[in-house]
Design a protein around this motif. Structure first.
Motif, mmCIF file in Angstrom:
data_model
loop_
_atom_site.group_PDB
_atom_site.id
_atom_site.type_symbol
_atom_site.label_atom_id
_atom_site.label_comp_id
_atom_site.label_asym_id
_atom_site.label_seq_id
_atom_site.Cartn_x
_atom_site.Cartn_y
_atom_site.Cartn_z
ATOM 1 N N PHE A 121 0.933 -1.407 -0.162
ATOM 2 C CA PHE A 121 -0.051 0.275 -0.001
ATOM 3 C C PHE A 121 0.926 1.208 -0.013
ATOM 4 N N ALA A 124 0.535 7.865 2.087
ATOM 5 C CA ALA A 124 0.387 9.347 1.881
ATOM 6 C C ALA A 124 1.755 10.096 2.086
ATOM 7 N N ASN A 125 2.407 9.825 3.105
ATOM 8 C CA ASN A 125 3.276 10.893 3.489
ATOM 9 C C ASN A 125 4.804 10.792 3.165
ATOM 10 N N THR A 206 1.859 1.421 5.059
ATOM 11 C CA THR A 206 2.236 2.470 6.104
ATOM 12 C C THR A 206 1.062 3.419 6.097
ATOM 13 N N SER A 208 -2.630 4.793 8.683
ATOM 14 C CA SER A 208 -3.134 5.038 9.944
ATOM 15 C C SER A 208 -3.339 3.354 10.809
HETATM 16 P P1 NAP Z 1 -4.972 5.404 5.753
HETATM 17 O O1 NAP Z 1 -6.280 5.858 5.828
HETATM 18 O O2 NAP Z 1 -4.351 4.430 6.798
HETATM 19 O O3 NAP Z 1 -4.662 4.766 4.345
HETATM 20 C C1 NAP Z 1 -3.464 4.156 3.880
HETATM 21 C C2 NAP Z 1 -3.968 3.169 2.709
HETATM 22 O O4 NAP Z 1 -4.468 2.102 3.258
HETATM 23 C C3 NAP Z 1 -4.889 3.791 1.769
HETATM 24 O O5 NAP Z 1 -4.265 3.217 0.575
HETATM 25 C C4 NAP Z 1 -6.142 3.362 2.308
HETATM 26 O O6 NAP Z 1 -6.997 2.972 0.993
HETATM 27 C C5 NAP Z 1 -5.783 1.950 2.649
HETATM 28 N N1 NAP Z 1 -6.785 1.601 3.659
HETATM 29 C C6 NAP Z 1 -7.036 2.325 4.869
HETATM 30 N N2 NAP Z 1 -8.006 1.500 5.529
HETATM 31 C C7 NAP Z 1 -8.273 0.587 5.047
HETATM 32 C C8 NAP Z 1 -9.172 -0.524 5.143
HETATM 33 N N3 NAP Z 1 -10.136 -0.757 6.224
HETATM 34 N N4 NAP Z 1 -9.157 -1.666 4.252
HETATM 35 C C9 NAP Z 1 -8.163 -1.537 3.203
HETATM 36 N N5 NAP Z 1 -7.513 -0.582 2.923
HETATM 37 C C10 NAP Z 1 -7.432 0.536 3.907
HETATM 38 O O7 NAP Z 1 -4.044 6.726 5.802
HETATM 39 P P2 NAP Z 1 -3.890 7.781 5.058
HETATM 40 O O8 NAP Z 1 -4.807 8.173 4.157
HETATM 41 O O9 NAP Z 1 -2.350 8.039 4.516
HETATM 42 O O10 NAP Z 1 -3.658 9.128 6.155
HETATM 43 C C11 NAP Z 1 -4.634 8.901 7.335
HETATM 44 C C12 NAP Z 1 -4.202 9.095 8.560
HETATM 45 O O11 NAP Z 1 -3.292 8.068 8.773
HETATM 46 C C13 NAP Z 1 -3.344 10.161 8.941
HETATM 47 O O12 NAP Z 1 -4.152 11.496 9.298
HETATM 48 C C14 NAP Z 1 -2.414 10.054 10.006
HETATM 49 O O13 NAP Z 1 -3.084 10.073 11.163
HETATM 50 C C15 NAP Z 1 -2.352 8.443 9.510
HETATM 51 N N6 NAP Z 1 -0.666 8.426 8.905
HETATM 52 C C16 NAP Z 1 0.062 7.801 9.872
HETATM 53 C C17 NAP Z 1 1.529 7.571 9.199
HETATM 54 C C18 NAP Z 1 2.606 7.103 10.165
HETATM 55 O O14 NAP Z 1 3.804 6.814 9.739
HETATM 56 N N7 NAP Z 1 2.329 6.972 11.266
HETATM 57 C C19 NAP Z 1 1.553 7.432 7.918
HETATM 58 C C20 NAP Z 1 0.773 7.983 7.211
HETATM 59 C C21 NAP Z 1 -0.527 8.236 7.588
HETATM 60 P P3 NAP Z 1 -8.030 4.092 0.587
HETATM 61 O O15 NAP Z 1 -7.521 5.464 0.569
HETATM 62 O O16 NAP Z 1 -8.532 3.637 -0.572
HETATM 63 O O17 NAP Z 1 -8.936 3.995 1.866
#
Ligand code: NAP
Length: 492
Positions: A121, A124-125, A206, A208
């Motif tokens: 996957f 984003a960052n 990488t 949430s």
């Molecule tokens: P995310 O919501 O976790 O999404 C990352 C990837 O995983 C996306 O491609 C998303 O697909 C997929 N995904 C998420 N939930 C899923 C599920 N239940 N089933 C299948 N695929 C799933 O992260 P993000 O959009 O990059 O950022 C959202 C939040 O994540 C941020 O605000 C931050 O709090 C956190 N984050 C943390 C880190 C870290 O290194 N700690 C890094 C980046 C982000 P879709 O987009 O298609 O939903």
């Protein structure tokens, strides 16, 4: 512009990944190395178009994208070296002892082999370094696994350009079709279908905690559970030892403020928690930190979802009883921007409110004020798993607190003295991982040479004739300099 990959295509994609795996896994390391080096060259050949596209899609500045591109091509070349050199397979040989009493010992030889098709996957960052040709993809390809990448919906065009570079490299180096494939999904259904597919053998993620945990649970519920290497949530505690803090409040505040605000706080190693004894040293430190944070500027965040999450989570943290704002950037910024902010809370309150230990992804840090060493130790032992833990303390003061480092070893994958957690060196000794919820598997690193081990599993070969053994285990392998004979490790 980038419609979701239809779900009825997922089976064909995974079949192709599996078919390609059957031949790719047996390719010599030097051929995989040539492929990885060619990927690096093709990414560089994308030139300005890649830089401009990534800047437009992520709001990251040019210098950051260029640096990230360098890191991406650098790790492709590093994993090329790893694949070519070959010792990553950890070959172990226990030769036969036919005369051993009471029973003879068979000839046993063990090595790591690629695990199978890997679903990655994009993050984003890190639109380049943790995305399409990111560390997960490069290490999986180096191990001999095939890869299916799901582009992060926040930067599909950047992902498409990099995928094109990888596909060109596949053609130029004669890789089997299906070694690398690229899919789109702005709904979670595509990613879930990939993880659930029986031919997927591991996952790299990488993002949430909610996303990583959902994929981990999904992979565990399969008829054949598979490993998910998810890097998720870490608040990277920074511990301030009082004598050192009293001597250098301004310098420590300067260092920490730079780390909190770096990249609008959008790093997994962002220092989201500071722990210190409540005394005049801490007050002086907070005063210095407050002045720097007030002067800092809000920055545009990666995408609307991340900006919204920052505002929602920050608001929630500040609404908790006992939390007081110590400083915020004077400019409030727009809805797309992250405003640097530092708050503080007494240890007693922090310990009673689990919400205060949750990641607020952005330029925010919470200072936990401890009234005594007892509270200080209780706060540290209360911490969840982290990617990093940092101590600001000189050698003499650290020596007075041996239990502190001992406790932190249980909590984090990387311990830092007198530095900051942001800035992850790509090298053999790096550990970028940690106990849950920092990751789903604390035994592995996502950065550095050893990241390859996530995508491999050990196999032992018993009593095989030399001619039928994999090259890495043959007597003639020059890398096999360590082997076990008569229960003693020896250099041949
Ligand atoms: P995310 O919501 O976790 O999404 C990352 C990837 O995983 C996306 O491609 C998303 O697909 C997929 N995904 C998420 N939930 C899923 C599920 N239940 N089933 C299948 N695929 C799933 O992260 P993000 O959009 O990059 O950022 C959202 C939040 O994540 C941020 O605000 C931050 O709090 C956190 N984050 C943390 C880190 C870290 O290194 N700690 C890094 C980046 C982000 P879709 O987009 O298609 O939903």
């Amino acid at each position: 512009m980038y419609p979701d990959t239809p779900l009825d295509q997922i089976n064909g994609i995974m079949q192709q990944a599996h078919l390609a795996f059957l031949s790719y896994k047996n390719l010599e390391g030097k051929k995989r190395a040539a492929f990885l080096r060619c990927i690096a060259d093709e990414i560089e050949a994308l030139g300005e178009e890649l830089v401009q596209t990534a800047m437009r899609e992520t709001n990251l500045p040019e210098a950051r994208i260029i640096a990230e591109r360098g890191r991406t091509t650098g790790h492709c070349r590093m994993f090329a070296e790893v694949a070519e050199e070959g010792s990553w397979v950890e070959a172990r040989i226990d030769t036969a002892m036919p005369d051993r009493m009471p029973a003879p010992r068979p000839d046993l030889r063990k090595m790591l082999v690629p695990i199978g098709p890997v679903v990655v996957f994009g993050a984003a960052n890190f639109p380049l370094a943790y995305s399409t040709a990111g560390g997960d993809t490069a290490s999986a390809l180096a191990a001999g696994c095939t890869v299916v990448v799901k582009a992060h919906p926040a930067h599909p065009q950047t992902s498409t350009l990099v995928a094109g570079a990888i596909q060109k490299a596949m053609q130029k180096t004669g890789m089997p079709p299906g070694v690398f494939q690229h899919v789109y999904g702005s709904s979670v259904a595509v990613g879930q279908a990939l993880v659930k597919h029986p031919l997927a053998k591991a996952v790299g993620f990488t993002g949430s905690l909610a996303g990583g945990r959902a994929l981990f649970d999904l992979a565990s519920q399969r008829a054949e559970p598979i490993p998910v290497f998810a890097e998720m949530s870490s608040i990277n505690p920074v511990i301030l030892l009082p004598e050192t803090l009293k001597r250098n409040p301004a310098a420590i505040a300067q260092r920490l403020a730079a780390s909190i605000t770096l990249g609008v706080g959008q790093f997994c190693t962002n220092p989201g928690l500071v722990i210190a004894l409540e005394d005049e040293g801490l007050r002086a430190f907070i005063d210095h930190l407050a002045r720097i944070i007030e002067e800092s500027l809000p920055g545009t965040m990666l995408h609307t979802g991340i900006a919204q999450n920052y505002h929602t989570r920050l608001k929630r943290a500040l609404e908790q009883q006992g939390v007081q704002v110590e400083a915020a950037a004077r400019q409030e910024g727009t809805a797309m921007q992250g405003r640097p902010l530092v708050a503080s809370v007494p240890a007693e309150v922090f310990l009673q409110n689990a919400a205060l230990a949750e990641e607020v992804f952005g330029p925010f840090s919470l200072i936990v004020r401890c009234g005594s060493w007892e509270w200080f130790n209780r706060v540290i032992s209360h911490l969840h798993g982290q990617l990093t833990a940092t101590v600001q303390g000189d050698e003499d003061e650290l020596k007075k607190h041996p239990a502190l480092v001992n406790m932190l070893v249980e909590k984090a994958g990387r311990l830092i003295v007198n530095g900051v957690p942001t800035g992850v060196e790509v090298c053999a000794a790096m550990m970028h991982g940690g106990p849950y919820p920092a990751t789903t598997d604390s035994r592995f690193t996502a950065v550095g040479r050893d990241a390859i081990k996530r995508f491999a599993r050990p196999v032992a070969f018993q009593n095989f004739p030399d001619s039928l053994l994999p090259d890495a285990l043959k007597e003639s392998n020059p890398l096999l300099i360590w082997r076990m004979r008569n229960n003693q490790w020896g250099k041949e």
